[in-house]
Design a protein around this motif. Structure first.
Motif, PDB file in Angstrom:
ATOM      1  N   ILE A 287     -15.966  -6.121  -2.568  1.00 21.01           N
ATOM      2  CA  ILE A 287     -14.676  -6.805  -2.438  1.00 21.01           C
ATOM      3  C   ILE A 287     -14.674  -7.567  -1.117  1.00 21.01           C
ATOM      4  O   ILE A 287     -14.947  -6.995  -0.056  1.00 21.01           O
ATOM      5  N   LYS A 288     -14.330  -8.858  -1.190  1.00 21.00           N
ATOM      6  CA  LYS A 288     -14.141  -9.666   0.012  1.00 21.00           C
ATOM      7  C   LYS A 288     -12.731 -10.235  -0.020  1.00 21.00           C
ATOM      8  O   LYS A 288     -12.297 -10.737  -1.068  1.00 21.00           O
ATOM      9  N   ALA A 289     -12.028 -10.162   1.098  1.00 21.17           N
ATOM     10  CA  ALA A 289     -10.650 -10.656   1.148  1.00 21.17           C
ATOM     11  C   ALA A 289     -10.381 -11.326   2.477  1.00 21.17           C
ATOM     12  O   ALA A 289     -10.791 -10.826   3.528  1.00 21.17           O
ATOM     13  N   LYS A 290      -9.672 -12.464   2.427  1.00 21.86           N
ATOM     14  CA  LYS A 290      -9.230 -13.110   3.663  1.00 21.86           C
ATOM     15  C   LYS A 290      -8.064 -12.337   4.277  1.00 21.86           C
ATOM     16  O   LYS A 290      -7.812 -12.426   5.473  1.00 21.86           O
ATOM     17  N   GLY A 291      -7.340 -11.604   3.447  1.00 21.97           N
ATOM     18  CA  GLY A 291      -6.231 -10.779   3.925  1.00 21.97           C
ATOM     19  C   GLY A 291      -6.618  -9.317   3.971  1.00 21.97           C
ATOM     20  O   GLY A 291      -7.750  -8.961   4.316  1.00 21.97           O
ATOM     21  N   ASP A 292      -5.682  -8.433   3.605  1.00 19.82           N
ATOM     22  CA  ASP A 292      -5.913  -6.993   3.615  1.00 19.82           C
ATOM     23  C   ASP A 292      -6.469  -6.524   2.276  1.00 19.82           C
ATOM     24  O   ASP A 292      -6.262  -7.149   1.235  1.00 19.82           O
TER      25      ASP A 292
END
Length: 472
Positions: A230-235
């Motif tokens: 999982i990659k996320a710019k947020g949380d």
């Protein structure tokens, strides 16, 4: 007769030096009077005060104590003067909507204390456009101190904070509030707040969903099995467990149950990492690592604090590194499992400093180039109209300038934080609220202390190039 050298009754200051000794603490904030022999019955308060003045005491004299000494109502040694410690100013900070919501939850929910922190961050509400998502709390004024010798002790001033707009947020005209510009969910960094759209999986991550790479917040209602990423710019918020998977977040990562990774996988956040427990996990956090129950045989590297004290609160095995300090109930166990704690700057954050210095230099160079290009177009526009292509270029340059300024400010902030971290390493401590067992290995920078016997309720700190401990 000079009163600086002779006192009433022909008692000289030299004789008083034979009777009394003044012991001043290393920080010069406390002076203690010791007695070597009985003093004459005709010694009065003024004579004793003159003696203390001769010894250099000009601030914080305890008048009542001096009178009690003369009246023989107090036993020596006794403190006769106290200085005033300096009080550093508190840095300005952002109070987010998240802080306000969790404070309300703290007031209303006192049960199940081990899970309350994770519950409230997992259920952080969405906001609508126009909502105030953060407020600036101003820095406080520093207060200088004073030694017993009358020397001023300067205090570090609180650092101001200039609010910056994050993704999908804007700064109010008075520059004290951050306002959402779209509907979404808040993602909080120490000096900036974003509002991101939310990608939600109503259950476990599986092959139907696959790996996740999302520009906003990711919310997994179930668990994350081994092998997924999982990659996320947020949380990233996971309501179940995380196995040997890879999670990367530009914000923070919250895992309600815990991590069972068997030494594989990796969890990396630019902000905080918060979990119920860690078992054979690999964690890197730009902020704090907060674990409710246990950290078992894991590798943890936190730029901020490592906190593990809500449930069992034990660290057993593995290597745990913290830049700012640790708070834990137990270190090691009765089986004397080797457990290593590092306090100070890890190689990971030394590399981060190099990275941000490079980003800062590149952003400064880019700003100079963009500024020259914009100036040429503006100068040309004064004399003749721009072509459509040049108008588009001008708009792109202005957008690039805004983006580059943001990159520059972000790199500056990161370097300031790292500088503070390097500067305040000696203030960091390891607090053990219950027990530290033998075979625990404590490292403060290049210094090391091997624990050979159990200690209860202690705090470890660096003092004059030696790792020392004292009771909490």
């Amino acid at each position: 007769m000079n009163s600086r050298f002779f006192l009433k009754g022909d008692l000289s200051l030299g004789e008083l030096h034979d009777i009394f000794e003044l012991d001043v603490s290393e920080d010069r904030l406390q002076a203690k009077l010791k007695q070597h022999q009985s003093f004459p019955e005709d010694l009065d308060v003024n004579q004793l005060k003159l003696f203390l003045e001769e010894c250099g005491i000009t601030y914080g004299l305890l008048e009542e104590t001096v009178q009690r000494i003369i009246a023989e109502k107090v036993e020596l040694p006794v403190v006769v003067a106290k200085g005033k410690s300096s009080v550093p100013g508190k840095d300005a900070y952002i109070l987010s909507i998240f802080d306000q919501v969790t404070t309300k939850l703290d007031d209303g929910d006192k049960n199940d204390q081990e899970d309350v922190n994770l519950r409230k961050v997992l259920e952080i509400p969405s906001v609508s456009a126009g909502t105030i998502v953060g407020k600036k709390i101003s820095a406080t004024k520093e207060q200088s101190g004073m030694t017993v010798y009358g020397e001023e002790i300067p205090a570090k001033p609180g650092r101001d904070l200039k609010l910056r707009a994050g993704k999908n947020t804007r700064i109010a005209s008075d520059e004290t509030e951050i306002i959402a510009t779209v509907d979404g969910q808040v993602s909080i960094e120490p000096k900036v707040i974003h509002v991101f759209p939310v990608y939600e999986v109503n259950g476990d991550l599986d092959l139907k969903v696959g790996n996740v790479d999302f520009i906003g917040n990711v919310n997994i209602r179930g668990s994350v099995p081994s092998g997924f990423e999982i990659k996320a710019k947020g949380d990233i918020r996971v309501h179940g467990t995380v196995e040997s998977a890879k999670l990367y977040s530009d914000g923070s990562i919250f895992i309600q149950q815990g991590v069972v990774a068997q030494g594989n996988g990796r969890i990396e956040a630019k902000g905080d990492v918060q979990a119920g427990f860690l078992n054979q996990a690999n964690i890197v956090a730009g902020g704090n690592v907060n674990v409710s129950k246990s950290i078992l045989h894991s590798e943890v590297d936190a730029k901020g604090c490592v906190i593990c004290k809500q449930g069992r609160g034990n660290i057993v095995g593995g290597m745990v590194s913290s830049g700012k300090g640790m708070e834990v109930n137990e270190v090691g166990n009765q089986m004397n499992t080797p457990t290593t704690l590092f306090l100070g700057i890890s190689q990971h954050f030394v590399a981060s400093e190099k990275k941000y210095k490079k980003e800062l230099n590149e952003a400064q160079a880019d700003l100079q180039k963009l500024g020259l290009l914009l100036k040429r177009l503006v100068d040309k526009e004064k004399n003749s109209s721009l072509t459509p292509k040049e108008k588009v270029m001008k708009l792109r340059i202005r957008n690039s300038l805004v983006e580059t300024h943001n990159l520059l400010n972000r790199a500056k902030d990161q370097l300031i934080d790292l500088h503070d971290l390097f500067e305040n390493q000696e203030e960091a401590t390891i607090r053990v609220y219950k027990m530290v067992y033998p075979n625990a290995d404590l490292h403060f920078g290049k210094y090391r202390r091997k624990i050979t016997s159990p200690h209860e309720h202690v705090v470890f700190r660096m003092e004059r190039s030696e790792i020392k401990f004292e009771s909490l």
